[in-house]
Design an enzyme around this catalytic site. Structure first.
Site, mmCIF file in Angstrom:
data_model
loop_
_atom_site.group_PDB
_atom_site.id
_atom_site.type_symbol
_atom_site.label_atom_id
_atom_site.label_comp_id
_atom_site.label_asym_id
_atom_site.label_seq_id
_atom_site.Cartn_x
_atom_site.Cartn_y
_atom_site.Cartn_z
ATOM 1 N N CYS A 92 0.326 -0.996 0.033
ATOM 2 C CA CYS A 92 0.370 0.642 0.228
ATOM 3 C C CYS A 92 0.429 1.482 -0.539
ATOM 4 O O CYS A 92 0.612 2.162 -1.055
ATOM 5 C CB CYS A 92 -0.703 0.051 1.443
ATOM 6 S SG CYS A 92 -0.704 0.165 3.117
ATOM 7 N N HIS A 140 -2.918 0.809 6.839
ATOM 8 C CA HIS A 140 -3.363 0.810 5.197
ATOM 9 C C HIS A 140 -3.551 2.056 4.501
ATOM 10 O O HIS A 140 -4.101 3.450 5.691
ATOM 11 C CB HIS A 140 -4.237 0.562 5.030
ATOM 12 C CG HIS A 140 -4.749 0.006 3.504
ATOM 13 N ND1 HIS A 140 -3.737 -1.042 3.111
ATOM 14 C CD2 HIS A 140 -5.463 0.356 3.189
ATOM 15 C CE1 HIS A 140 -3.979 -1.501 1.811
ATOM 16 N NE2 HIS A 140 -5.619 -0.201 1.562
ATOM 17 N N HIS A 188 -5.932 1.717 -4.303
ATOM 18 C CA HIS A 188 -4.169 0.898 -3.712
ATOM 19 C C HIS A 188 -4.267 -0.654 -3.396
ATOM 20 O O HIS A 188 -4.566 -1.110 -4.024
ATOM 21 C CB HIS A 188 -5.203 1.173 -1.874
ATOM 22 C CG HIS A 188 -6.385 0.464 -2.454
ATOM 23 N ND1 HIS A 188 -6.930 0.102 -0.676
ATOM 24 C CD2 HIS A 188 -7.550 0.179 -2.768
ATOM 25 C CE1 HIS A 188 -8.444 -0.251 -0.715
ATOM 26 N NE2 HIS A 188 -8.481 -0.771 -2.158
#
Length: 244
Positions: free
Chosen positions: A149, A200, A212
């Site tokens: 990510c 994240h 993402h």
């Protein structure tokens, strides 16, 4: 009379023998205790040290849970699942020294600059990020062969020539200017958390959508998701801006 003296002598010898045996046994008993004390390698830990060690274990557990979430996108249901994760060949063989973490950004509120205007940097950043669509997920990855990510954000900024961003969702959060989700525009960063810990990061691409790198689920890799999806909606933490 002679027999009586002989009996007394025998009883005296027996008494001295018993006494000697008792003394030897007592001597061995205390010698054993002495050796146990002298050779005892048990490390005695004070309550303060015990508390400190527990704090370290708690931090390590939190970091492991963060790693699990970043890898799979959800938290383990029980300890068995967490232990199984630790035994994963990919996890055990991963070289964490290769995982970039830029501590200089921990308290840095500056924004990246690539010589162009903020809008131009934002445009190039989004263009490069979109070029990663379909790239496989790879923990610690920073190439078109695989990214995680924060690696997606790192690579998009690097390819756009607008500076080197940290390869860490927490560091990206620390360096960004916090905004409300309703004020987010294309190119802003959206952060998600496992509990109270950021785990994240995604790139907002407009129309309530994010780009993402997803680590687990039916669809993995660099993909587009909607913020209205239950999982992302429930784990939303904050929004940040790196292009002003």
């Amino acid at each position: 009379m002679f027999g009586s003296k002989k009996e007394k002598k025998k009883r005296g010898c027996l008494f001295r023998l018993v006494k000697l045996v008792v003394l030897v046994c007592v001597g061995f008993f205390f010698l054993d205790i002495f050796l146990d004390v002298m050779l005892d390698d048990t490390e005695y830990i004070s309550e303060e040290e015990r508390t400190s060690e527990q704090d370290v274990e708690d931090v390590e557990l939190e970091e492991l849970l963060d790693l699990f979430f970043d890898w799979y996108g959800y938290l383990p249901d029980d300890e068995e699942e967490l232990y199984h994760f630790m035994e994963e060949e990919e996890y055990a063989d991963y070289d964490y020294d290769d995982y970039e973490y830029d501590e200089e950004f921990e308290s840095d509120d500056s924004s990246p600059s690539g010589g162009g205007s903020s809008s131009e940097n934002r445009r190039r950043f989004l263009e490069k990020a979109n070029g990663f669509k379909g790239t496989p997920y790879a923990y610690g990855g920073t190439s078109h062969s695989g990214v995680d990510c924060s690696g997606l954000v790192y690579c998009a900024a690097k390819e756009a020539g607008i500076g080197t961003l940290p390869h860490s969702s927490k560091s990206l959060y620390n360096m960004s200017r916090k905004i409300s989700l309703s004020d987010a525009i294309e190119g802003d960063l959206i952060f998600f958390a496992a509990g109270s810990s950021i785990s994240h990061v995604a790139i907002y691409i407009g129309d309530n959508q994010i780009l993402h790198a997803i680590s687990d689920g039916p669809k993995t890799g660099v993909r587009v998701s909607k913020m209205s999806e239950k999982y992302w909606k429930n784990h939303y933490y904050a929004s940040g801006r790196i292009f002003d």
